[in-house]
Design an enzyme around this catalytic site. Structure first.
Site, PDB file in Angstrom:
ATOM      1  N   ASN A   1      36.687 -29.856  -6.700  1.00 25.20           N
ATOM      2  CA  ASN A   1      36.464 -29.699  -8.284  1.00 25.20           C
ATOM      3  C   ASN A   1      36.722 -31.063  -8.985  1.00 25.20           C
ATOM      4  O   ASN A   1      35.879 -31.524  -9.843  1.00 25.20           O
ATOM      5  CB  ASN A   1      37.324 -28.808  -8.764  1.00 25.20           C
ATOM      6  CG  ASN A   1      37.235 -28.476 -10.260  1.00 25.20           C
ATOM      7  OD1 ASN A   1      36.462 -28.018 -10.647  1.00 25.20           O
ATOM      8  ND2 ASN A   1      38.518 -28.840 -10.814  1.00 25.20           N
TER       9      ASN A   1
ATOM     10  N   TRP B   1      22.274 -31.892 -18.763  1.00 23.76           N
ATOM     11  CA  TRP B   1      23.196 -30.905 -17.869  1.00 23.76           C
ATOM     12  C   TRP B   1      22.448 -29.991 -17.238  1.00 23.76           C
ATOM     13  O   TRP B   1      22.916 -29.542 -16.175  1.00 23.76           O
ATOM     14  CB  TRP B   1      24.232 -30.324 -18.628  1.00 23.76           C
ATOM     15  CG  TRP B   1      24.053 -29.453 -19.813  1.00 23.76           C
ATOM     16  CD1 TRP B   1      23.782 -29.908 -21.040  1.00 23.76           C
ATOM     17  CD2 TRP B   1      23.782 -27.918 -19.514  1.00 23.76           C
ATOM     18  NE1 TRP B   1      23.566 -28.455 -21.725  1.00 23.76           N
ATOM     19  CE2 TRP B   1      23.440 -27.378 -20.798  1.00 23.76           C
ATOM     20  CE3 TRP B   1      23.958 -27.064 -18.524  1.00 23.76           C
ATOM     21  CZ2 TRP B   1      23.516 -26.059 -21.212  1.00 23.76           C
ATOM     22  CZ3 TRP B   1      23.689 -25.972 -18.906  1.00 23.76           C
ATOM     23  CH2 TRP B   1      23.615 -25.220 -20.132  1.00 23.76           C
TER      24      TRP B   1
HETATM   25  P1  FAD Z   1      40.704 -23.592  -5.907  1.00 22.78           P
HETATM   26  O1  FAD Z   1      41.255 -24.446  -6.694  1.00 22.78           O
HETATM   27  O2  FAD Z   1      41.528 -23.179  -4.665  1.00 22.78           O
HETATM   28  O3  FAD Z   1      40.552 -21.897  -6.950  1.00 22.78           O
HETATM   29  C1  FAD Z   1      40.472 -20.803  -6.507  1.00 22.78           C
HETATM   30  C2  FAD Z   1      39.208 -20.187  -7.042  1.00 22.78           C
HETATM   31  O4  FAD Z   1      39.486 -20.245  -8.500  1.00 22.78           O
HETATM   32  C3  FAD Z   1      38.025 -20.822  -6.722  1.00 22.78           C
HETATM   33  O5  FAD Z   1      37.319 -20.601  -5.592  1.00 22.78           O
HETATM   34  C4  FAD Z   1      37.083 -20.629  -7.984  1.00 22.78           C
HETATM   35  O6  FAD Z   1      36.321 -19.151  -7.960  1.00 22.78           O
HETATM   36  C5  FAD Z   1      38.144 -20.237  -9.242  1.00 22.78           C
HETATM   37  N1  FAD Z   1      38.200 -21.668  -9.877  1.00 22.78           N
HETATM   38  C6  FAD Z   1      38.736 -22.740  -9.529  1.00 22.78           C
HETATM   39  N2  FAD Z   1      38.541 -23.821 -10.676  1.00 22.78           N
HETATM   40  C7  FAD Z   1      37.648 -22.919 -11.152  1.00 22.78           C
HETATM   41  C8  FAD Z   1      36.897 -23.511 -12.443  1.00 22.78           C
HETATM   42  N3  FAD Z   1      37.186 -24.928 -13.086  1.00 22.78           N
HETATM   43  N4  FAD Z   1      36.069 -22.759 -13.319  1.00 22.78           N
HETATM   44  C9  FAD Z   1      35.795 -21.611 -12.740  1.00 22.78           C
HETATM   45  N5  FAD Z   1      36.668 -21.088 -11.730  1.00 22.78           N
HETATM   46  C10 FAD Z   1      37.210 -21.755 -11.085  1.00 22.78           C
HETATM   47  N6  FAD Z   1      32.568 -22.994  -9.034  1.00 22.78           N
HETATM   48  C11 FAD Z   1      32.172 -21.944  -8.157  1.00 22.78           C
HETATM   49  O7  FAD Z   1      32.690 -21.047  -7.675  1.00 22.78           O
HETATM   50  N7  FAD Z   1      30.913 -22.097  -8.164  1.00 22.78           N
HETATM   51  C12 FAD Z   1      29.988 -22.887  -8.903  1.00 22.78           C
HETATM   52  O8  FAD Z   1      28.775 -23.086  -8.759  1.00 22.78           O
HETATM   53  C13 FAD Z   1      30.653 -24.066  -9.627  1.00 22.78           C
HETATM   54  N8  FAD Z   1      30.115 -25.001  -9.959  1.00 22.78           N
HETATM   55  C14 FAD Z   1      30.919 -26.132 -11.031  1.00 22.78           C
HETATM   56  C15 FAD Z   1      30.080 -26.933 -11.268  1.00 22.78           C
HETATM   57  C16 FAD Z   1      31.080 -27.945 -11.927  1.00 22.78           C
HETATM   58  C17 FAD Z   1      30.019 -29.103 -12.723  1.00 22.78           C
HETATM   59  C18 FAD Z   1      32.456 -28.057 -12.092  1.00 22.78           C
HETATM   60  C19 FAD Z   1      32.913 -29.062 -12.659  1.00 22.78           C
HETATM   61  C20 FAD Z   1      33.021 -26.975 -11.576  1.00 22.78           C
HETATM   62  C21 FAD Z   1      32.221 -26.014 -10.726  1.00 22.78           C
HETATM   63  N9  FAD Z   1      33.096 -24.823 -10.276  1.00 22.78           N
HETATM   64  C22 FAD Z   1      32.399 -23.822  -9.680  1.00 22.78           C
HETATM   65  C23 FAD Z   1      34.561 -24.785 -10.275  1.00 22.78           C
HETATM   66  C24 FAD Z   1      35.186 -25.395  -9.250  1.00 22.78           C
HETATM   67  O9  FAD Z   1      34.961 -26.733  -9.020  1.00 22.78           O
HETATM   68  C25 FAD Z   1      35.129 -24.578  -7.952  1.00 22.78           C
HETATM   69  O10 FAD Z   1      35.448 -23.226  -8.199  1.00 22.78           O
HETATM   70  C26 FAD Z   1      36.119 -25.078  -6.899  1.00 22.78           C
HETATM   71  O11 FAD Z   1      36.064 -26.530  -6.807  1.00 22.78           O
HETATM   72  C27 FAD Z   1      36.264 -24.111  -5.821  1.00 22.78           C
HETATM   73  O12 FAD Z   1      37.146 -24.625  -4.769  1.00 22.78           O
HETATM   74  P2  FAD Z   1      38.330 -23.965  -4.300  1.00 22.78           P
HETATM   75  O13 FAD Z   1      37.767 -22.414  -3.842  1.00 22.78           O
HETATM   76  O14 FAD Z   1      38.947 -24.710  -3.261  1.00 22.78           O
HETATM   77  O15 FAD Z   1      39.159 -23.792  -5.483  1.00 22.78           O
END
Ligand code: FAD
Length: 480
Positions: free
Chosen positions: A345, A363
């Site tokens: 993220n 974007w």
């Molecule tokens: P964790 O930190 O373990 O979080 C648990 C869950 O919370 C994630 O799996 C996700 O469902 C949700 N979550 C976490 N951070 C965010 C956030 N900032 N916004 C919304 N939900 C969040 N996430 C996606 O699931 N799909 C995408 O297409 C996506 N595109 C992104 C594009 C950009 C430019 C950015 C900056 C972020 C994007 N994210 C996206 C949000 C975030 O980066 C990812 O959800 C996160 O990195 C997933 O890793 P994790 O499951 O280990 O997250």
């Protein structure tokens, strides 16, 4: 209605545990027909990396259903015709599905519901992928939330909008043995020549079992470092549940319930657990925005951004996509994305800021690339996050907050381990220089085997200069 079959239409809910549509069908007496449709009229077709995931996810679902004595049908076409035909073939009297929230998808689903009802078939939809429905989350004055903090406060106060979770059925009487099903391999969801997804299988285990494994692992320890560690791309302190959530292989209800249980029984740090749940709430907030802003993947939520001056420079977009901008933290992120279908993220934020505020590429182009290459590509999270970084979203990062790719790298990848992993050409560069190789003395570069412009690119822009231009362009739309 007893003894006539019910159809369960799987979409972004590829699981049998806590699946309200499936639970509704199981509550009926008759056989259950399970179908996944490759929609030829999809509102937005899945990207290539998501197709890789979908193939494996369906394979897993079919195996689970098979073990329970049933059969998953695969059909292709526009969903309305496919369901109408399936109802006619099986004399089904009900079709159940879990909701989706994109405007185009909602329109398709509403049309299908009407057509089925007109044909005397009971069509019902359920909430299978959110903690709270977007139309239920309202401020004190009765409007939807545009700011995250009060949204999160409200969510914590009301808790889950539906009680408990639905257990997976013990057995599945699908009565579908004689019905036609496509062969998954014929859908050609996997890449072949070249197989750019070769490394995906080392990183991921698509399917419900893989999703549960991830959550168990995360709650068994890494969650305790989530508070600070979640910003470190060189460590694995986040859950990596995102593709499982995007495909609905696990429900947010289940995550909410199990995390709360771990907090309540003292097995995890409550502050870290709460922080993790607040990120799950960011996902809810994104869905809230997706529901209320129909064009969220293409149109800025803040309308003044329509006038922002973007550049038309395809070579910049290509350099960014290939991880060849000359800024190591950006390039490492883009290469992690290409190799594994996922990006940390913090690095997503840095890479997105760089594309929009250093290269002035719209974007929407970045959003489209992520849509194609992320295994967790999600209609709500992807669009809302791109708008957030670009500064034009609801509750967005202020436009003047422009990530400095060098200091961000130094702060969150202090030893350069993340960069070394994804950019082998830089692996022998001392940590002191790894975030800005162009500033390293000649002898340090040559000792590390680096020739800038040959083994690794020179920076394609000067960040300091681009930052000034970005601020000028931002001022121009503000003064408009
Ligand atoms: P964790 O930190 O373990 O979080 C648990 C869950 O919370 C994630 O799996 C996700 O469902 C949700 N979550 C976490 N951070 C965010 C956030 N900032 N916004 C919304 N939900 C969040 N996430 C996606 O699931 N799909 C995408 O297409 C996506 N595109 C992104 C594009 C950009 C430019 C950015 C900056 C972020 C994007 N994210 C996206 C949000 C975030 O980066 C990812 O959800 C996160 O990195 C997933 O890793 P994790 O499951 O280990 O997250």
């Amino acid at each position: 209605m007893s003894n006539s079959p019910s159809i369960v239409w799987f979409r972004n809910d590829v699981r049998i545990h806590d699946n309200p549509a499936l639970a509704a069908a199981c509550a009926e007496d008759g056989p259950i027909i399970l179908v996944y449709i490759l929609e030829t009229n999809a509102a937005r077709p899945k990207g290539a990396a998501s197709n890789w995931w979908l193939h494996h996810s369906l394979e897993q679902l079919a195996a689970v259903v098979d073990r329970k004595g049933g059969r998953l049908l695969l059909r292709t076409g526009d969903a309305k015709s496919v369901l109408q035909e399936l109802c006619a073939e099986t004399k089904a009297k009900a079709v159940y599905w879990n909701r989706r929230y994109d405007a185009g998808e909602r329109e398709i689903d509403a049309t299908i519901k009407t057509s089925l009802k007109n044909a005397g078939v009971d069509a019902q939809s359920f909430n299978g992928s959110l903690l709270i429905e977007p139309w239920e989350a309202k401020t004190g004055s009765g409007v939807f939330y545009r700011v995250f903090s009060p949204f999160w406060k409200n969510l914590k106060k009301i808790g889950l909008s539906r009680d408990g979770v639905h257990d997976a059925p013990g057995s599945l009487n699908t009565g579908a043995n004689d019905l036609y099903s496509d062969d998954l391999r014929d859908w050609r969801l996997l890449p072949s020549n070249p197989n750019w997804a070769a490394a995906f299988s080392e990183t991921w285990r698509p399917g419900e079992a893989g999703a549960n494994e991830r959550l168990d692992h995360f709650l068994s320890g890494p969650v305790n470092d989530y508070g600070d560690g979640r910003n470190r791309p060189d460590c694995e302190f986040t859950s990596r549940l995102s593709p499982h959530l995007a495909f609905g292989e696990i429900s947010p209800n289940e995550i909410w319930r199990r995390t709360h249980y771990a907090i309540d029984n003292g097995s995890i740090d409550p502050k870290a657990g709460d922080k993790f749940l607040s990120e799950i709430a960011w996902r809810e907030f994104s869905y809230n925005l997706l529901y209320h802003y129909a064009d969220i993947s293409s149109k800025p939520i803040k309308p003044e951004f329509e006038a922002f001056e973007w550049d038309d420079n395809p070579s910049f977009l290509t350099a960014w996509q290939k991880g060849e901008t000359g800024y190591p933290i950006v390039d490492a992120g883009m290469r992690q994305l290409w190799k594994t279908g996922w990006m940390h993220n913090r690095v997503r934020m840095i890479a997105a800021s760089f594309l929009t505020k250093d290269l002035f590429v719209p974007w929407q182009d970045g959003e489209a690339w992520f849509w194609d290459t992320l295994v967790d590509a999600d209609p709500a999270n992807n669009s809302a996050s791109w708008q957030w970084v670009a500064g034009c979203g609801a509750d967005a990062a202020p436009y003047f907050r422009i990530f400095n790719p060098v200091t961000q790298g130094e702060r969150y990848d202090p030893d350069g381990a993340y960069i070394r992993e994804y950019i082998p050409a830089l692996k022998n560069l001392p940590s002191k220089h790894i975030h800005a190789p162009w500033l390293a003395p000649e002898d340090v570069l040559s000792d590390a085997g680096i020739t800038l412009g040959e083994t690794y690119p020179e920076p394609i822009v000067d960040h300091k200069r681009m930052r000034e231009i970005a601020l000028e362009r931002y001022q121009a739309i503000k003064d408009n």
